[in-house]
Scaffold this motif. Structure first.
Motif, short mmCIF file in Angstrom:
data_model
loop_
_atom_site.label_atom_id
_atom_site.label_comp_id
_atom_site.label_asym_id
_atom_site.label_seq_id
_atom_site.Cartn_x
_atom_site.Cartn_y
_atom_site.Cartn_z
N GLU A 30 -9.18 -0.64 16.36
CA GLU A 30 -8.47 -1.91 16.14
C GLU A 30 -9.20 -2.74 15.09
O GLU A 30 -8.59 -3.30 14.17
CB GLU A 30 -8.36 -2.66 17.46
N HIS A 31 -10.51 -2.81 15.24
CA HIS A 31 -11.35 -3.54 14.31
C HIS A 31 -11.22 -2.98 12.89
O HIS A 31 -11.03 -3.70 11.91
CB HIS A 31 -12.81 -3.49 14.79
N VAL A 66 -11.08 -0.30 20.67
CA VAL A 66 -11.57 -1.56 20.11
C VAL A 66 -12.09 -1.33 18.69
O VAL A 66 -11.84 -2.10 17.79
CB VAL A 66 -12.68 -2.18 21.01
N ARG A 67 -12.80 -0.20 18.52
CA ARG A 67 -13.34 0.11 17.20
C ARG A 67 -12.23 0.38 16.18
O ARG A 67 -12.25 -0.13 15.08
CB ARG A 67 -14.27 1.35 17.30
N GLU A 91 -13.55 1.67 24.34
CA GLU A 91 -14.43 1.30 23.22
C GLU A 91 -13.90 1.85 21.91
O GLU A 91 -13.95 1.19 20.87
CB GLU A 91 -15.85 1.83 23.48
N SER A 102 -2.69 -4.71 19.78
CA SER A 102 -3.61 -5.70 19.21
C SER A 102 -2.89 -6.77 18.40
O SER A 102 -3.53 -7.63 17.81
CB SER A 102 -4.62 -4.97 18.32
#
Ligand code: C2E
Ligand code: MG
Ligand code: MG
Ligand code: MG
Length: 280
Positions: free
Chosen positions: A28-29, A25-26, A22, A84
């Protein structure tokens, strides 16, 4: 009892992996929006000639200052950028910024830019690099591209061809972190590299283990036979300096000469001679 303990351990491991996933993902965002903003910046670390003790160039090192998490190490965010698919965009920004910055230094000062193996599979890379040089009005021989041995293991089958194209622009290609991976000695004679950077872990070990000194001697001999410039990374003490100079390294880099610093600071030390009272 042992079994339930084992299962519990496994569950904790699973939960930890979930949290880490998680987190990635954060990040990467966040990275997607941060590229091109002042959250990313380049610091420069000097490379010093063993002979003249003058700065010969600087390595560009990328920094991410996250608005809420603070500074994040490239060792953490580069792998995320790679996984990513953002490393192309990020790497292109680094290349353009580094070339523009290098144009502020005297003509004999080089800039080294780290390039991810995943950038080598982007078909436009050689053109993008040529364009970055042109826009910055920087002569190609002022640029050194640093790649690690992993370029030959990442499934990038034509990595060697891409490196040759970059070399044919007139830029240097350095083999970074040498000795830490599956050292591909066979690649040293492919006439693509101009420089070999001995990893800092060897410098640290050489202070304590005679066997490591022997390995460094062999690396230096091999590199010399291919006419490569030999740089030692991670020089922290005067002893490191003296040892690596005696072992025949041409250039040295490490905290002893300077930590990675902002561009403005490089302008103060460029051209000056490095002096240290402990180094004889
Ligand atoms: P690298 O290319 O091998 O860079 C050298 C690393 O060693 C840098 O860490 C530098 O700050 C550190 N270092 C320099 N002198 C000393 C010393 O005397 N002692 C010790 N212990 N460390 C020293 P940094 O800046 O954290 O970068 C880590 C790695 O992240 C780099 O290793 C490089 O592989 C990667 N990296 C950094 N910037 C970029 C970039 O723009 N693009 C890509 N693809 N990778 C980058
Ligand atoms: Mg490097
Ligand atoms: Mg390195
Ligand atoms: Mg490294």
């Amino acid at each position: 009892h042992a079994k339930s303990q084992g299962r519990g351990t496994f569950c904790n491991f699973d939960a930890k992996m979930q949290v880490e996933a998680e987190e990635r993902v954060r990040l990467e965002h966040d990275m997607r929006d941060a590229i091109g903003t002042e959250q990313f910046n380049l610091l420069y670390q000097p490379l010093v000639s063993t002979q003249t003790q003058r700065v010969t160039g600087f390595e560009a090192l990328l920094r991410w200052n996250h608005p809420t998490r603070g500074p994040i190490s490239p060792a953490v965010f580069i792998p995320i950028a790679e996984e990513s698919g953002l490393v192309g965009e990020l790497g292109d920004w680094v290349m353009r910024k580094a070339c523009m910055d290098a144009a502020h230094w005297p003509d004999d000062i080089t800039v080294a830019v780290n390039v991810s193996p995943l950038q080598l599979v982007i078909p436009s890379l050689p053109n993008d690099v040529a364009d970055a040089l042109k826009k910055a009005r920087l002569s190609a021989n002022r640029l050194e591209i640093e790649v690690t041995e992993s370029v030959f293991m990442s499934g990038a089958g034509n990595a060697l061809d891409v490196l040759k194209r970059l070399r044919s622009l007139g830029s240097g290609i350095a083999l970074d972190d040498f000795g830490t991976g599956y050292s591909s000695l066979g690649y040293l004679n492919k006439a693509v590299f101009h420089k070999l950077k001995i990893d800092g872990s060897f410098v640290r070990e050489a202070a304590e283990r005679e066997e490591t000194v022997s390995i460094i001697k062999a690396i230096v001999m091999l590199a010399n036979s291919f006419r490569l410039t030999i740089t030692a990374e991670g020089i922290e003490t005067a002893d490191d300096f003296n040892r690596m100079r005696e072992l025949g390294c041409h250039q040295l880099q490490g905290y002893l000469f300077g930590r990675p610093m902002p561009l403005e600071k490089t302008l103060e030390i460029v051209g000056s001679k490095w002096e240290h009272r402990q180094v004889g």
